[in-house]
Every structure is written in C-alpha cells, then in structure tokens.
Design an enzyme around this catalytic site. Sequence first.
Site, PDB file in Angstrom:
ATOM      1  N   GLN A 226       0.826  -1.209   0.000  1.00 13.60           N
ATOM      2  CA  GLN A 226       0.000   0.000   0.000  1.00 13.60           C
ATOM      3  C   GLN A 226       0.861   1.260   0.000  1.00 13.60           C
ATOM      4  O   GLN A 226       2.061   1.216   0.251  1.00 13.60           O
ATOM      5  CB  GLN A 226      -0.895   0.004   1.242  1.00 13.60           C
TER       6      GLN A 226
ATOM      7  N   PRO B 283      -5.087  -5.763   1.092  1.00 13.80           N
ATOM      8  CA  PRO B 283      -4.684  -6.898   1.939  1.00 13.80           C
ATOM      9  C   PRO B 283      -5.634  -7.158   3.104  1.00 13.80           C
ATOM     10  O   PRO B 283      -5.638  -8.222   3.692  1.00 13.80           O
ATOM     11  CB  PRO B 283      -3.297  -6.474   2.452  1.00 13.80           C
TER      12      PRO B 283
ATOM     13  N   ASP C 133      -7.732  -5.246  14.189  1.00  9.98           N
ATOM     14  CA  ASP C 133      -7.538  -3.824  13.893  1.00  9.98           C
ATOM     15  C   ASP C 133      -7.150  -3.710  12.420  1.00  9.98           C
ATOM     16  O   ASP C 133      -6.037  -3.328  12.081  1.00  9.98           O
ATOM     17  CB  ASP C 133      -6.438  -3.255  14.805  1.00  9.98           C
TER      18      ASP C 133
HETATM   19  N1  SAM Z   1      -7.810   1.896  12.649  1.00 17.33           N
HETATM   20  C1  SAM Z   1      -7.545   1.792  11.318  1.00 17.33           C
HETATM   21  C2  SAM Z   1      -8.723   1.999  10.416  1.00 17.33           C
HETATM   22  O1  SAM Z   1      -9.765   1.345  10.589  1.00 17.33           O
HETATM   23  O2  SAM Z   1      -8.630   2.855   9.569  1.00 17.33           O
HETATM   24  C3  SAM Z   1      -6.754   0.586  11.011  1.00 17.33           C
HETATM   25  C4  SAM Z   1      -5.408   0.753  11.613  1.00 17.33           C
HETATM   26  S1  SAM Z   1      -4.126  -0.266  11.232  1.00 17.33           S
HETATM   27  C5  SAM Z   1      -3.050   0.932  10.514  1.00 17.33           C
HETATM   28  C6  SAM Z   1      -4.557  -1.375   9.939  1.00 17.33           C
HETATM   29  C7  SAM Z   1      -3.371  -2.243   9.575  1.00 17.33           C
HETATM   30  O3  SAM Z   1      -3.793  -3.511   9.094  1.00 17.33           O
HETATM   31  C8  SAM Z   1      -2.483  -1.659   8.480  1.00 17.33           C
HETATM   32  O4  SAM Z   1      -1.252  -1.286   9.013  1.00 17.33           O
HETATM   33  C9  SAM Z   1      -2.346  -2.786   7.452  1.00 17.33           C
HETATM   34  O5  SAM Z   1      -1.056  -2.908   6.899  1.00 17.33           O
HETATM   35  C10 SAM Z   1      -2.724  -3.994   8.290  1.00 17.33           C
HETATM   36  N2  SAM Z   1      -3.207  -5.132   7.507  1.00 17.33           N
HETATM   37  C11 SAM Z   1      -3.956  -5.091   6.385  1.00 17.33           C
HETATM   38  N3  SAM Z   1      -4.195  -6.333   5.948  1.00 17.33           N
HETATM   39  C12 SAM Z   1      -3.596  -7.182   6.819  1.00 17.33           C
HETATM   40  C13 SAM Z   1      -3.489  -8.595   6.889  1.00 17.33           C
HETATM   41  N4  SAM Z   1      -4.054  -9.387   5.974  1.00 17.33           N
HETATM   42  N5  SAM Z   1      -2.785  -9.126   7.931  1.00 17.33           N
HETATM   43  C14 SAM Z   1      -2.201  -8.329   8.870  1.00 17.33           C
HETATM   44  N6  SAM Z   1      -2.272  -6.983   8.831  1.00 17.33           N
HETATM   45  C15 SAM Z   1      -2.959  -6.412   7.827  1.00 17.33           C
END
Ligand code: SAM
Length: 284
Positions: free
Chosen positions: A39, A169, A162
């Site tokens: 991303q 992803p 979260d």
């Molecule tokens: N609070 C936030 C929102 O709802 O906008 C989400 C915060 S957090 C930054 C979300 C994280 O999930 C991102 O850093 C992303 O890289 C991670 N992420 C996305 N897909 C994932 C997956 N399949 N496994 C683990 N982490 C993942």
Amino acid sequence: MKTQALDSKQKEAREYQTEWSGIFFKVRKVLYQKRSAFQKIEIIENDFFGRVLFLDGLVQTTEKDEFFYHEMLVHPALACHPHPDNVLIIGGGDGGALREVLKHPVKKAWLVEIDEQVIKACEKYFPWLDKSLSDPRAELAIADGFEFIQRTTEKFDVVIVDSSDPVGPSAILHAKDFYQKLKKILKPDGIIAAQAGSQLLHLKEQAQKARYLKKMFHCARFYFGPVPTYPVGTWCYHFLSDKIDPLRVKKLRLVPGLKYYNQGIHYASFIEPAFFEQATKGSR
Ligand code: SAM
C-alpha cells in the site's frame, strides 16, 4: 493531501469509503511518503490533528483523535475478560491497539501486521509504538493475519482485529472464512473485538456480516463510538464470544487514565439506534 491520479487500489478504497463526502487536512508538512509492497503509506503534520497516517489515501490514525478508536476497539473486550493472559492483535501497525492492550494485566500481546514498512514509519512518527514494542510482553510478527491464524499453535483469550477497510490486503480480514478460522484459535471463554466500519455508510456489509456472525457465536453484538476523522464519524465494532455477554458483565476491569471509555460508555455503546437495529434485525 494534494489531488493525485488514483491507482486502481485507491479507486477501490474510495468506492468503499464512498465518493460523495470526505475530510480534508491542511498539510503543514509531509513527513513520510512511500509505496510498500502492499500500500501507499503517507504521514503528514496538521496543525490541529497532529500527525496523520494514511494508507492508500484513507485516514487510519491521527494523534488528536486516535484515542476514541483505540480505546473502544480494545477496552470493552479486555474489561470483560476475567483473565486476558494471551492477546492477539491482527493489523494495528500504528501501535495504538497494542498500547491500550498493554494497560491490562496481560501476559503476552501479539501484534501481527502484514506490512513492515507501516511498523517502521509508525515507530518513527508515533512514539507510542516504539514504547509498546519494547514492553517484554509484546511480540511482533510481520505476517498476513489470515496465514498466521492458520499456522499458530497458540490459543487466545482475546483477539483484536484492527484491520483497515475491506479492500486490498485487509479484505480477507472481513470474510466469513476468516472468522471461522479465528474461532478455532480462541479459548472457549474468549472474546473477539473487531472494527466494523461506518454506522451509516457500511450498513449493507454489516447486515451481511451479522447474518453469519450471529450463527457462529452465542453472543454477537455491535457496539459504537465516535471517531471524528473516520467517514461520517460514528464507528462500529463487533463483540463476539460464546461465553461472555458484555451487557451481563457486572464488574468491568477498568484501567486508569483513559480519555473516552468508562463504565457508562461501555453499556451505552451497545445500544443500537433504530435504523441500525432495523437493518440488521433479520440477521438475529
Ligand atoms: N484503525 C484503522 C482503520 O480502521 O482505519 C486501522 C489501523 S491499522 C493501521 C490497519 C493495519 O492492518 C495496516 O497497518 C495494514 O497494513 C494492516 N493489515 C492489512 N491487511 C492485513 C493482513 N491481511 N494481515 C495483517 N495486517 C494487515
């Protein structure tokens, strides 16, 4: 941020977020801009909101209002569980959820984030991440959450999902298959808390999810809280458990120093507005 040509992933994200409204941030300074394997990561400085993290152009966290989201994502589940020894956070690379989990007497807190670049950027610009990761109870795994839950041999008392929005992803973290597999690594009295999108914009997706989650768990409730910088402002969360009903827990474990969550908010946050109850009631 300045208008830029959108790539296909950003377009997909915008569609989920809807295109007829938005929030703007006046940029004092661009602190970080990088495209990772997963991303586009951007961090800017805004005079009111402080540092703001965007993934693929969508707001994830701002220094000013992140406590609404992180406290509500974490504390209802952690306050209800009598002994949350082993906790898993999936996603959450900005570290806010980990910071809140570590306020409870947990023995181990796993942070499973797919994108190492998010961790690196947030360690630099959101100091609470660095501090939380230095806690001896914290364990970081750079991995796809869906793959992690299929190969782990651990069982968890509480799982916090979260995730970002259900595009890119993160899409898998909103699927039925994901919750089925997650249930297998949850202890019998375990609790899952997950972010579930906007109360107004994502009602159709929530009704669909409610249909299968209410069959999968004895207690599957939505709860709500404000997040001023998320689309339309009121955010939804899932509370899922076979043994623990958050409305029947008499003694919540409240930790000191929180800015939003308290006992009154806990019980009030599970009250469903009429339009929401109506839209999801067929799924009971
Ligand atoms: N609070 C936030 C929102 O709802 O906008 C989400 C915060 S957090 C930054 C979300 C994280 O999930 C991102 O850093 C992303 O890289 C991670 N992420 C996305 N897909 C994932 C997956 N399949 N496994 C683990 N982490 C993942």
